[in-house]
Design a protein around this motif. Structure first.
Motif, PDB file in Angstrom:
ATOM      1  N   ASN A  44       0.584   5.000   0.896  1.00 17.58           N
ATOM      2  CA  ASN A  44      -0.485   6.387   0.733  1.00 17.58           C
ATOM      3  C   ASN A  44      -0.304   7.477   0.506  1.00 17.58           C
ATOM      4  O   ASN A  44       0.519   8.204   0.500  1.00 17.58           O
ATOM      5  N   ASN A  48      -3.747   3.925  -1.348  1.00 13.34           N
ATOM      6  CA  ASN A  48      -3.890   4.401  -0.806  1.00 13.34           C
ATOM      7  C   ASN A  48      -4.553   5.729  -0.421  1.00 13.34           C
ATOM      8  O   ASN A  48      -3.934   6.926  -0.328  1.00 13.34           O
ATOM      9  N   ILE A  55       0.643  -0.962   0.086  1.00 13.01           N
ATOM     10  CA  ILE A  55      -0.035  -0.157  -0.017  1.00 13.01           C
ATOM     11  C   ILE A  55       0.344   1.216  -0.236  1.00 13.01           C
ATOM     12  O   ILE A  55       1.603   1.062   0.918  1.00 13.01           O
TER      13      ILE A  55
END
Length: 242
Positions: free
Chosen positions: A179, A239, A177
């Motif tokens: 961010n 994300n 992931i």
């Protein structure tokens, strides 16, 4: 700078690289002549020390990435002008200086070279002021000024805190992931090697004036990051909103 040097070696020109630390130029290549010089401590004879070049590609500027520091116009602007003025007065016939799209200020949409600059940071103000000073200097001497306004470059050599190096580091760690913000802001991005190619082309073509060095196509930051992931086949998801 390293990308510009690499591009210059592909052309039939004699290349002189100027640096404060010659030890940092170990990978410059055997065809490049390295001159160690601090532009704040130069005096008479600097143009001769550089081999009396036909054109200077000037990329130096201290104090980044703190764009809001007063250092840019209190310290950097006068020392840059003194150095370049000395070379021009000694006979430098052509000068390419790296400007910045930040000179345009907080304007949205397409930005053309004939638009009036409206800088709102000390860095943008100092760069625009240097351009104006050099243009005034051209009115009392004979030299050609190419002012290359750089937009958003990415690639090897960026600060590790920039977006591309952070994404690259996350992929290398095996993060699943990444961010980031929503990424809807539109920017004009170019790979740094393409920026270098365009700078060298401008320096060698004999053109004079202000040039936007950019792709000419807006892209959202989100879409750009998605493209990087796809091009490098990184197994990582975004994300958004962080």
């Amino acid at each position: 700078g390293r990308h510009v040097l690499a591009e210059l070696t592909r052309h039939p020109v004699d290349v002189v690289a100027v640096t404060r630390n010659a030890g940092s130029m170990v990978d410059a290549g055997s065809s490049i002549h390295v001159v160690e010089m601090d532009l704040t401590q130069t005096g008479a004879g600097s143009y001769e020390r550089l081999g009396r070049p036909d054109v200077l590609i000037h990329l130096a500027w201290d104090g980044l990435p703190n764009y809001k520091s007063l250092h840019h116009f209190e310290t950097e602007l006068p020392k840059q002008y003194r150095f370049l003025k000395a070379l021009i007065e000694a006979g430098l016939p052509a000068l390419l200086v790296a400007g910045t799209c930040i000179e345009y200020g907080m304007q949205s949409g397409a930005l053309s070279e004939d638009m009036a600059p409206s800088p709102c940071t000390p860095y943008g103000y100092a760069k625009d002021a240097l351009r104006r000073q050099l243009e005034f200097l051209g009115s009392v001497g004979s030299y050609k000024l190419i002012w290359a306004r750089l937009f958003y470059a990415y690639g090897d050599g960026q600060s590790k805190y920039s977006l591309f190096p952070q994404l690259q580091a996350a992929a290398r760690r095996g993060d699943r992931i990444f961010n980031m913000s929503g990424g809807e802001q539109l920017r004009d991005y170019l790979p740094v090697k393409e920026v270098a190619r365009l700078l060298v082309k401008l320096a060698l073509c004999g053109y004079g004036g202000v040039v936007n060095v950019c792709a000419g196509e807006p892209i959202s930051v989100r879409r750009l990051v998605e493209n990087w992931i796809q091009q490098n086949a990184w197994d990582i998801r975004l994300n958004l909103g962080h």
